[in-house]
Motif scaffolding. Structure first.
Motif, PDB file in Angstrom:
ATOM      1  N   THR A  14       0.809  -1.225   0.000  1.00 52.61           N
ATOM      2  CA  THR A  14       0.000   0.000   0.000  1.00 52.61           C
ATOM      3  C   THR A  14       0.843   1.276   0.000  1.00 52.61           C
ATOM      4  O   THR A  14       0.288   2.368  -0.025  1.00 52.61           O
ATOM      5  CB  THR A  14      -0.924   0.036   1.238  1.00 52.61           C
ATOM      6  OG1 THR A  14      -0.123  -0.018   2.426  1.00 52.61           O
ATOM      7  CG2 THR A  14      -1.893  -1.133   1.230  1.00 52.61           C
ATOM      8  N   SER A  17       0.140   4.336  -2.219  1.00 53.38           N
ATOM      9  CA  SER A  17      -1.119   5.062  -2.038  1.00 53.38           C
ATOM     10  C   SER A  17      -1.163   5.865  -0.736  1.00 53.38           C
ATOM     11  O   SER A  17      -2.158   6.518  -0.447  1.00 53.38           O
ATOM     12  CB  SER A  17      -2.291   4.069  -2.053  1.00 53.38           C
ATOM     13  OG  SER A  17      -2.209   3.178  -0.957  1.00 53.38           O
ATOM     14  N   GLN A 215       0.245  -3.837  -5.949  1.00 56.55           N
ATOM     15  CA  GLN A 215      -0.711  -2.961  -5.276  1.00 56.55           C
ATOM     16  C   GLN A 215      -2.038  -3.698  -5.123  1.00 56.55           C
ATOM     17  O   GLN A 215      -2.843  -3.770  -6.063  1.00 56.55           O
ATOM     18  CB  GLN A 215      -0.905  -1.656  -6.055  1.00 56.55           C
ATOM     19  CG  GLN A 215       0.362  -0.820  -6.181  1.00 56.55           C
ATOM     20  CD  GLN A 215       0.835  -0.273  -4.846  1.00 56.55           C
ATOM     21  OE1 GLN A 215       0.054  -0.091  -3.916  1.00 56.55           O
ATOM     22  NE2 GLN A 215       2.123  -0.020  -4.727  1.00 56.55           N
ATOM     23  N   LYS A 217      -4.749  -3.039  -3.542  1.00 48.81           N
ATOM     24  CA  LYS A 217      -5.993  -2.271  -3.566  1.00 48.81           C
ATOM     25  C   LYS A 217      -6.043  -1.292  -4.734  1.00 48.81           C
ATOM     26  O   LYS A 217      -6.728  -0.274  -4.684  1.00 48.81           O
ATOM     27  CB  LYS A 217      -6.150  -1.522  -2.243  1.00 48.81           C
ATOM     28  CG  LYS A 217      -6.273  -2.445  -1.041  1.00 48.81           C
ATOM     29  CD  LYS A 217      -6.457  -1.671   0.257  1.00 48.81           C
ATOM     30  CE  LYS A 217      -6.568  -2.617   1.448  1.00 48.81           C
ATOM     31  NZ  LYS A 217      -6.741  -1.887   2.730  1.00 48.81           N
ATOM     32  N   SER A 218      -5.318  -1.599  -5.788  1.00 52.51           N
ATOM     33  CA  SER A 218      -5.256  -0.716  -6.954  1.00 52.51           C
ATOM     34  C   SER A 218      -6.495  -0.881  -7.835  1.00 52.51           C
ATOM     35  O   SER A 218      -7.204  -1.889  -7.748  1.00 52.51           O
ATOM     36  CB  SER A 218      -4.010  -1.025  -7.777  1.00 52.51           C
ATOM     37  OG  SER A 218      -4.077  -2.354  -8.283  1.00 52.51           O
ATOM     38  N   PRO A 219      -6.765   0.090  -8.703  1.00 46.01           N
ATOM     39  CA  PRO A 219      -7.886  -0.045  -9.647  1.00 46.01           C
ATOM     40  C   PRO A 219      -7.771  -1.294 -10.511  1.00 46.01           C
ATOM     41  O   PRO A 219      -8.773  -1.938 -10.805  1.00 46.01           O
ATOM     42  CB  PRO A 219      -7.777   1.229 -10.493  1.00 46.01           C
ATOM     43  CG  PRO A 219      -7.106   2.223  -9.604  1.00 46.01           C
ATOM     44  CD  PRO A 219      -6.136   1.430  -8.790  1.00 46.01           C
ATOM     45  N   ALA A 221      -6.252  -4.204  -9.744  1.00 46.89           N
ATOM     46  CA  ALA A 221      -6.554  -5.386  -8.927  1.00 46.89           C
ATOM     47  C   ALA A 221      -8.060  -5.529  -8.718  1.00 46.89           C
ATOM     48  O   ALA A 221      -8.601  -6.641  -8.750  1.00 46.89           O
ATOM     49  CB  ALA A 221      -5.834  -5.295  -7.587  1.00 46.89           C
ATOM     50  N   GLU A 222      -8.739  -4.416  -8.516  1.00 45.79           N
ATOM     51  CA  GLU A 222     -10.186  -4.458  -8.292  1.00 45.79           C
ATOM     52  C   GLU A 222     -10.946  -4.794  -9.570  1.00 45.79           C
ATOM     53  O   GLU A 222     -12.026  -5.379  -9.516  1.00 45.79           O
ATOM     54  CB  GLU A 222     -10.650  -3.107  -7.737  1.00 45.79           C
ATOM     55  CG  GLU A 222     -10.117  -2.822  -6.327  1.00 45.79           C
ATOM     56  CD  GLU A 222     -10.519  -1.458  -5.819  1.00 45.79           C
ATOM     57  OE1 GLU A 222     -11.156  -0.707  -6.590  1.00 45.79           O
ATOM     58  OE2 GLU A 222     -10.195  -1.135  -4.656  1.00 45.79           O
ATOM     59  N   ALA A 223     -10.373  -4.438 -10.734  1.00 49.90           N
ATOM     60  CA  ALA A 223     -11.071  -4.647 -12.003  1.00 49.90           C
ATOM     61  C   ALA A 223     -10.934  -6.078 -12.516  1.00 49.90           C
ATOM     62  O   ALA A 223     -11.815  -6.565 -13.223  1.00 49.90           O
ATOM     63  CB  ALA A 223     -10.548  -3.669 -13.052  1.00 49.90           C
ATOM     64  N   CYS A 224      -9.833  -6.759 -12.167  1.00 47.92           N
ATOM     65  CA  CYS A 224      -9.554  -8.078 -12.744  1.00 47.92           C
ATOM     66  C   CYS A 224     -10.246  -9.207 -11.976  1.00 47.92           C
ATOM     67  O   CYS A 224     -10.572  -9.077 -10.800  1.00 47.92           O
ATOM     68  CB  CYS A 224      -8.050  -8.313 -12.773  1.00 47.92           C
ATOM     69  SG  CYS A 224      -7.195  -7.337 -14.041  1.00 47.92           S
ATOM     70  N   ASP A 225     -10.421 -10.317 -12.668  1.00 40.76           N
ATOM     71  CA  ASP A 225     -11.068 -11.482 -12.074  1.00 40.76           C
ATOM     72  C   ASP A 225     -10.158 -12.166 -11.056  1.00 40.76           C
ATOM     73  O   ASP A 225     -10.631 -12.708 -10.057  1.00 40.76           O
ATOM     74  CB  ASP A 225     -11.432 -12.487 -13.176  1.00 40.76           C
ATOM     75  CG  ASP A 225     -12.380 -11.893 -14.208  1.00 40.76           C
ATOM     76  OD1 ASP A 225     -13.416 -11.349 -13.797  1.00 40.76           O
ATOM     77  OD2 ASP A 225     -12.069 -11.961 -15.409  1.00 40.76           O
ATOM     78  N   VAL A 227      -6.060 -11.933  -9.083  1.00 36.14           N
ATOM     79  CA  VAL A 227      -4.907 -11.087  -8.764  1.00 36.14           C
ATOM     80  C   VAL A 227      -3.752 -11.973  -8.296  1.00 36.14           C
ATOM     81  O   VAL A 227      -3.912 -12.768  -7.369  1.00 36.14           O
ATOM     82  CB  VAL A 227      -5.231 -10.054  -7.660  1.00 36.14           C
ATOM     83  CG1 VAL A 227      -3.994  -9.212  -7.347  1.00 36.14           C
ATOM     84  CG2 VAL A 227      -6.389  -9.161  -8.080  1.00 36.14           C
TER      85      VAL A 227
END
Length: 282
Positions: A14, A17, A215, A217-219, A221-225, A227
């Motif tokens: 983190t 960020s 990362q 909690k990155s965008p 990581a959140e977007a992919c199925d 990680v």
């Protein structure tokens, strides 16, 4: 995850960020973990030149309810660690110790990266690779060599993999992906606009997306199925360096070796490739 992520790994994951005041707290905890465990929140705030509110906010960002819980976790992890004579010094006048410091950092990166793997999810990713008609490795900047390496290794196995050093070509490949295809999006920050756009295109086409990033909690990581979280220790040596290619390269090697051991014609494909390469050597 196969095991709970350590405080140290949470901090590195983190770090990019964090606000400047929070980075002071992170830097102190990384450099003085034993001392921090014995401190009160007010004492730590004084040493970090930060407010108590900043420390509480920092603790929550790395997954702890407060400083008390953070100290408990750090104390438990410290008891489990073997003593290592490693510092953050890199000095030409102390070459041997500097080499030990770099080696210790790299070994810790690889160990932490592999401890992040969830065996169940890793198996699912490998099964999806084997079912895919096309596999894309997408990356920007200094992570492009990792994408090219992944493409080369997967092609050796007889898998149809693509990548490019040009982002427009990468985006064009993402538009060709279809259901059961898979994209590996590789990014240090997990915040590349071009890469996020490619992931969205791939998902619209019902392809599977896998982030390789440090990362959590990155965008991206959140977007992919899926990680695959890599660890980094280069903040130890320089706080402006946030990504090491070694950990991400090891992810590619890990996938390659599992696929090689699983895909029935892998040995034949790799042997034929090596033979064609050998003909070009002196």
């Amino acid at each position: 995850m196969s095991s709970e992520i350590s405080v140290r790994d949470q901090i590195f994951s983190t770090y990019g960020s964090l606000y400047d005041a929070e980075k002071k707290v992170a830097d102190y905890l990384i450099s003085h973990p034993a001392e921090a465990i014995e401190m009160s929140v007010s004492e730590l705030a004084k040493h970090c030149e930060a407010s108590q509110a900043t420390i509480v906010r920092f603790c929550k960002k790395i997954g702890c309810k407060g400083f008390h819980q953070l100290k408990i976790k750090m104390a438990g992890e410290q008891r489990q660690q073997e003593e290592q004579v490693i510092s953050n010094e890199i000095n030409l006048d102390h070459m041997e110790q500097s080499l030990n410091n770099i080696l210790g950092s790299k070994l810790e990166e690889l160990k932490a990266t592999y401890s992040n793997f969830d065996p169940k999810e890793l198996r699912e990713i490998i099964d999806l690779i084997l079912q895919a008609d096309m596999i894309e490795f997408a990356a920007m900047g200094n992570t492009i060599p990792i994408a090219l390496d992944g493409t080369y290794k997967f092609n050796q196995l007889g898998l149809k993999a693509v990548s490019s050093t040009i982002w427009e070509s990468q985006e064009a490949f993402s538009r060709l992906l279809r259901e059961k295809d898979i994209m590996f999006a590789i990014s240090a920050s997990g915040a590349s606009k071009h890469l996020l756009n490619m992931v969205e295109i791939a998902k619209e086409n019902k392809a599977v997306t896998v982030a390789v990033t440090n990362q959590a909690k990155s965008p991206l990581a959140e977007a992919c199925d899926y990680v695959l979280l890599t660890a980094t220790r280069e903040h130890i040596f320089h706080d402006q360096v946030s990504f090491t290619r070694m950990a991400a390269m090891s992810v590619i090697d890990c996938l390659f070796l599992f696929l090689f051991s699983t895909k029935w014609d892998s040995f034949k494909n790799v042997a034929e490739h090596e033979q064609s390469v050998a003909e070009e050597k002196m």
